[in-house]
Design a protein around this motif. Structure first.
Motif, PDB file in Angstrom:
ATOM      1  N   MET A  46     -41.967  -1.013  -9.932  1.00 56.61           N
ATOM      2  CA  MET A  46     -41.673  -2.293  -9.542  1.00 56.61           C
ATOM      3  C   MET A  46     -41.976  -2.269  -8.059  1.00 56.61           C
ATOM      4  O   MET A  46     -41.898  -1.368  -7.146  1.00 56.61           O
ATOM      5  CB  MET A  46     -40.092  -2.365  -9.583  1.00 56.61           C
ATOM      6  N   TYR A  47     -42.581  -3.539  -7.582  1.00 56.94           N
ATOM      7  CA  TYR A  47     -43.064  -3.998  -6.343  1.00 56.94           C
ATOM      8  C   TYR A  47     -42.413  -5.301  -5.840  1.00 56.94           C
ATOM      9  O   TYR A  47     -42.426  -6.088  -6.540  1.00 56.94           O
ATOM     10  CB  TYR A  47     -44.140  -3.643  -5.900  1.00 56.94           C
ATOM     11  N   LEU A  48     -41.757  -5.163  -4.663  1.00 52.71           N
ATOM     12  CA  LEU A  48     -41.029  -6.304  -4.087  1.00 52.71           C
ATOM     13  C   LEU A  48     -42.433  -7.016  -3.199  1.00 52.71           C
ATOM     14  O   LEU A  48     -42.929  -6.251  -2.543  1.00 52.71           O
ATOM     15  CB  LEU A  48     -40.075  -6.051  -3.300  1.00 52.71           C
ATOM     16  N   LYS A  49     -42.559  -8.206  -3.302  1.00 59.87           N
ATOM     17  CA  LYS A  49     -43.769  -9.018  -2.652  1.00 59.87           C
ATOM     18  C   LYS A  49     -43.171 -10.305  -2.172  1.00 59.87           C
ATOM     19  O   LYS A  49     -42.529 -10.958  -2.486  1.00 59.87           O
ATOM     20  CB  LYS A  49     -44.858  -9.081  -3.782  1.00 59.87           C
ATOM     21  N   SER A  50     -44.428 -10.674  -1.511  1.00 61.24           N
ATOM     22  CA  SER A  50     -44.273 -12.173  -1.032  1.00 61.24           C
ATOM     23  C   SER A  50     -45.898 -12.375  -0.616  1.00 61.24           C
ATOM     24  O   SER A  50     -46.739 -11.773  -0.776  1.00 61.24           O
ATOM     25  CB  SER A  50     -43.572 -12.523   0.434  1.00 61.24           C
ATOM     26  N   THR A  51     -46.301 -13.744  -1.037  1.00 58.42           N
ATOM     27  CA  THR A  51     -47.673 -13.998  -0.434  1.00 58.42           C
ATOM     28  C   THR A  51     -47.616 -15.446   0.485  1.00 58.42           C
ATOM     29  O   THR A  51     -46.605 -15.977   0.829  1.00 58.42           O
ATOM     30  CB  THR A  51     -48.185 -14.870  -1.582  1.00 58.42           C
ATOM     31  N   TYR A  52     -48.880 -15.195   1.267  1.00 62.99           N
ATOM     32  CA  TYR A  52     -48.901 -16.398   2.211  1.00 62.99           C
ATOM     33  C   TYR A  52     -50.470 -16.393   2.286  1.00 62.99           C
ATOM     34  O   TYR A  52     -51.306 -15.731   2.079  1.00 62.99           O
ATOM     35  CB  TYR A  52     -48.299 -15.945   3.682  1.00 62.99           C
ATOM     36  N   THR A  53     -50.834 -17.553   2.963  1.00 66.44           N
ATOM     37  CA  THR A  53     -52.307 -17.754   3.347  1.00 66.44           C
ATOM     38  C   THR A  53     -52.697 -17.402   4.939  1.00 66.44           C
ATOM     39  O   THR A  53     -51.724 -18.022   5.603  1.00 66.44           O
ATOM     40  CB  THR A  53     -52.696 -19.061   2.920  1.00 66.44           C
ATOM     41  N   LYS A  54     -53.837 -16.985   5.105  1.00 72.14           N
ATOM     42  CA  LYS A  54     -53.909 -16.512   6.421  1.00 72.14           C
ATOM     43  C   LYS A  54     -55.267 -16.991   6.749  1.00 72.14           C
ATOM     44  O   LYS A  54     -56.572 -16.669   5.915  1.00 72.14           O
ATOM     45  CB  LYS A  54     -54.080 -15.034   6.674  1.00 72.14           C
ATOM     46  N   LYS A  55     -55.593 -17.752   7.750  1.00 81.17           N
ATOM     47  CA  LYS A  55     -56.709 -18.409   8.287  1.00 81.17           C
ATOM     48  C   LYS A  55     -58.013 -17.576   8.052  1.00 81.17           C
ATOM     49  O   LYS A  55     -57.672 -16.264   8.668  1.00 81.17           O
ATOM     50  CB  LYS A  55     -56.518 -19.031   9.513  1.00 81.17           C
ATOM     51  N   ASN A  56     -59.028 -17.680   7.664  1.00 82.48           N
ATOM     52  CA  ASN A  56     -60.275 -16.839   7.466  1.00 82.48           C
ATOM     53  C   ASN A  56     -59.887 -15.553   6.656  1.00 82.48           C
ATOM     54  O   ASN A  56     -61.307 -14.911   6.517  1.00 82.48           O
ATOM     55  CB  ASN A  56     -60.633 -16.361   8.890  1.00 82.48           C
ATOM     56  N   SER A  57     -58.688 -15.410   5.924  1.00 76.96           N
ATOM     57  CA  SER A  57     -58.820 -14.445   5.021  1.00 76.96           C
ATOM     58  C   SER A  57     -58.451 -14.866   3.790  1.00 76.96           C
ATOM     59  O   SER A  57     -58.841 -14.166   2.625  1.00 76.96           O
ATOM     60  CB  SER A  57     -57.688 -13.504   5.545  1.00 76.96           C
ATOM     61  N   ASP A  85     -35.186   2.639  -7.903  1.00 76.90           N
ATOM     62  CA  ASP A  85     -35.040   3.461  -6.979  1.00 76.90           C
ATOM     63  C   ASP A  85     -36.179   3.442  -5.949  1.00 76.90           C
ATOM     64  O   ASP A  85     -37.458   3.882  -6.430  1.00 76.90           O
ATOM     65  CB  ASP A  85     -35.294   4.990  -7.747  1.00 76.90           C
ATOM     66  N   TYR A  86     -36.024   2.639  -4.891  1.00 76.04           N
ATOM     67  CA  TYR A  86     -37.207   2.389  -3.883  1.00 76.04           C
ATOM     68  C   TYR A  86     -37.766   3.443  -3.202  1.00 76.04           C
ATOM     69  O   TYR A  86     -36.759   4.582  -3.102  1.00 76.04           O
ATOM     70  CB  TYR A  86     -36.752   1.293  -2.863  1.00 76.04           C
ATOM     71  N   ILE A  87     -38.931   3.552  -2.819  1.00 76.34           N
ATOM     72  CA  ILE A  87     -39.387   4.644  -1.714  1.00 76.34           C
ATOM     73  C   ILE A  87     -38.711   4.385  -0.362  1.00 76.34           C
ATOM     74  O   ILE A  87     -39.086   3.050  -0.117  1.00 76.34           O
ATOM     75  CB  ILE A  87     -40.999   4.368  -1.874  1.00 76.34           C
ATOM     76  N   GLY A  88     -38.140   5.322   0.071  1.00 74.61           N
ATOM     77  CA  GLY A  88     -37.638   5.034   1.616  1.00 74.61           C
ATOM     78  C   GLY A  88     -38.545   4.975   2.766  1.00 74.61           C
ATOM     79  O   GLY A  88     -39.773   5.446   2.314  1.00 74.61           O
ATOM     80  N   ASN A  89     -38.166   4.543   3.630  1.00 76.40           N
ATOM     81  CA  ASN A  89     -39.068   4.261   4.886  1.00 76.40           C
ATOM     82  C   ASN A  89     -40.444   3.578   4.579  1.00 76.40           C
ATOM     83  O   ASN A  89     -41.301   4.028   5.106  1.00 76.40           O
ATOM     84  CB  ASN A  89     -39.264   5.417   5.709  1.00 76.40           C
ATOM     85  N   PHE A  90     -40.434   2.736   3.619  1.00 75.57           N
ATOM     86  CA  PHE A  90     -41.472   2.033   3.179  1.00 75.57           C
ATOM     87  C   PHE A  90     -42.066   1.071   4.163  1.00 75.57           C
ATOM     88  O   PHE A  90     -41.341   0.290   4.587  1.00 75.57           O
ATOM     89  CB  PHE A  90     -41.673   1.455   1.862  1.00 75.57           C
ATOM     90  N   THR A  91     -43.532   1.320   4.704  1.00 75.07           N
ATOM     91  CA  THR A  91     -44.183   0.276   5.548  1.00 75.07           C
ATOM     92  C   THR A  91     -44.849  -0.734   4.758  1.00 75.07           C
ATOM     93  O   THR A  91     -45.798  -0.365   3.944  1.00 75.07           O
ATOM     94  CB  THR A  91     -44.981   0.823   6.422  1.00 75.07           C
ATOM     95  N   PRO A  92     -44.284  -2.063   4.957  1.00 73.14           N
ATOM     96  CA  PRO A  92     -45.066  -3.329   3.982  1.00 73.14           C
ATOM     97  C   PRO A  92     -46.589  -3.156   4.602  1.00 73.14           C
ATOM     98  O   PRO A  92     -46.940  -2.928   5.482  1.00 73.14           O
ATOM     99  CB  PRO A  92     -44.421  -4.390   4.689  1.00 73.14           C
ATOM    100  N   ILE A  93     -47.353  -3.307   3.097  1.00 74.19           N
ATOM    101  CA  ILE A  93     -48.839  -3.611   3.698  1.00 74.19           C
ATOM    102  C   ILE A  93     -49.174  -5.056   2.986  1.00 74.19           C
ATOM    103  O   ILE A  93     -48.525  -5.394   2.225  1.00 74.19           O
ATOM    104  CB  ILE A  93     -49.566  -2.532   2.538  1.00 74.19           C
ATOM    105  N   ASP A  94     -50.280  -5.495   3.485  1.00 80.52           N
ATOM    106  CA  ASP A  94     -50.962  -6.803   3.207  1.00 80.52           C
ATOM    107  C   ASP A  94     -52.329  -6.413   2.514  1.00 80.52           C
ATOM    108  O   ASP A  94     -53.204  -5.565   3.076  1.00 80.52           O
ATOM    109  CB  ASP A  94     -51.126  -7.543   4.138  1.00 80.52           C
ATOM    110  N   LEU A  95     -52.611  -6.998   1.427  1.00 77.74           N
ATOM    111  CA  LEU A  95     -53.646  -6.954   0.502  1.00 77.74           C
ATOM    112  C   LEU A  95     -54.254  -8.338   0.421  1.00 77.74           C
ATOM    113  O   LEU A  95     -53.547  -9.429   0.191  1.00 77.74           O
ATOM    114  CB  LEU A  95     -53.326  -6.488  -0.956  1.00 77.74           C
ATOM    115  N   VAL A  96     -55.698  -8.257   0.952  1.00 75.58           N
ATOM    116  CA  VAL A  96     -56.307  -9.701   0.873  1.00 75.58           C
ATOM    117  C   VAL A  96     -56.711  -9.712  -0.434  1.00 75.58           C
ATOM    118  O   VAL A  96     -57.436  -9.188  -0.975  1.00 75.58           O
ATOM    119  CB  VAL A  96     -57.321  -9.856   1.957  1.00 75.58           C
TER     120      VAL A  96
END
Length: 131
Positions: A46-57, A85-96
């Protein structure tokens, strides 16, 4: 699973703290999402997510947390939920998303099964890197 109830009320920290993933709507208002949730099994990723739009990306998929399902039939706030059971100390990442060569429009949805093999590989690598 999306994390923003009503598009703005971010539940990420609540989900991680309580080891759950949950849909913000009632079962009467989102029967399709709850039907999909009923297909989740122990050991699924399972992954928790959000989406957004970034100019030029373009469209960005932010992966906020990753974990394995430990209870597909959990209750949280008197609603059906998924125990994770989530991975501890996870740093969010952005995928274009355009970098992942997909045309699927599900990323704005609250809940979906990931089919993009490049994104699946990325998530599996995130899990492996944290073992």
């Amino acid at each position: 699973m999306g994390t923003c109830y009503g598009g703005y009320d971010d539940q990420t920290s609540v989900f991680i703290k309580n080891k759950v993933a949950a849909i913000g709507w009632s079962e009467d208002d989102a029967i399709d999402l709850y039907a999909m949730m009923g297909k989740v099994e122990i050991g699924d990723i399972m992954y928790l997510k959000s989406t957004y739009t970034k100019k030029n990306s373009g469209r960005i998929l932010r992966i906020k947390a990753v974990g394995k399902v430990i209870n597909p039939n959990k209750k949280f706030n008197e609603k059906s939920a998924i125990g994770v059971d989530y991975i501890g100390n996870f740093t969010p990442i952005d995928l274009v998303l355009k970098d992942y060569k997909g045309k699927n429009s599900v990323y704005g949805s609250s809940f979906y099964q990931e089919y993009n093999p490049l994104i699946i590989e990325k998530i599996l690598n995130l899990i492996q890197d944290r073992k």
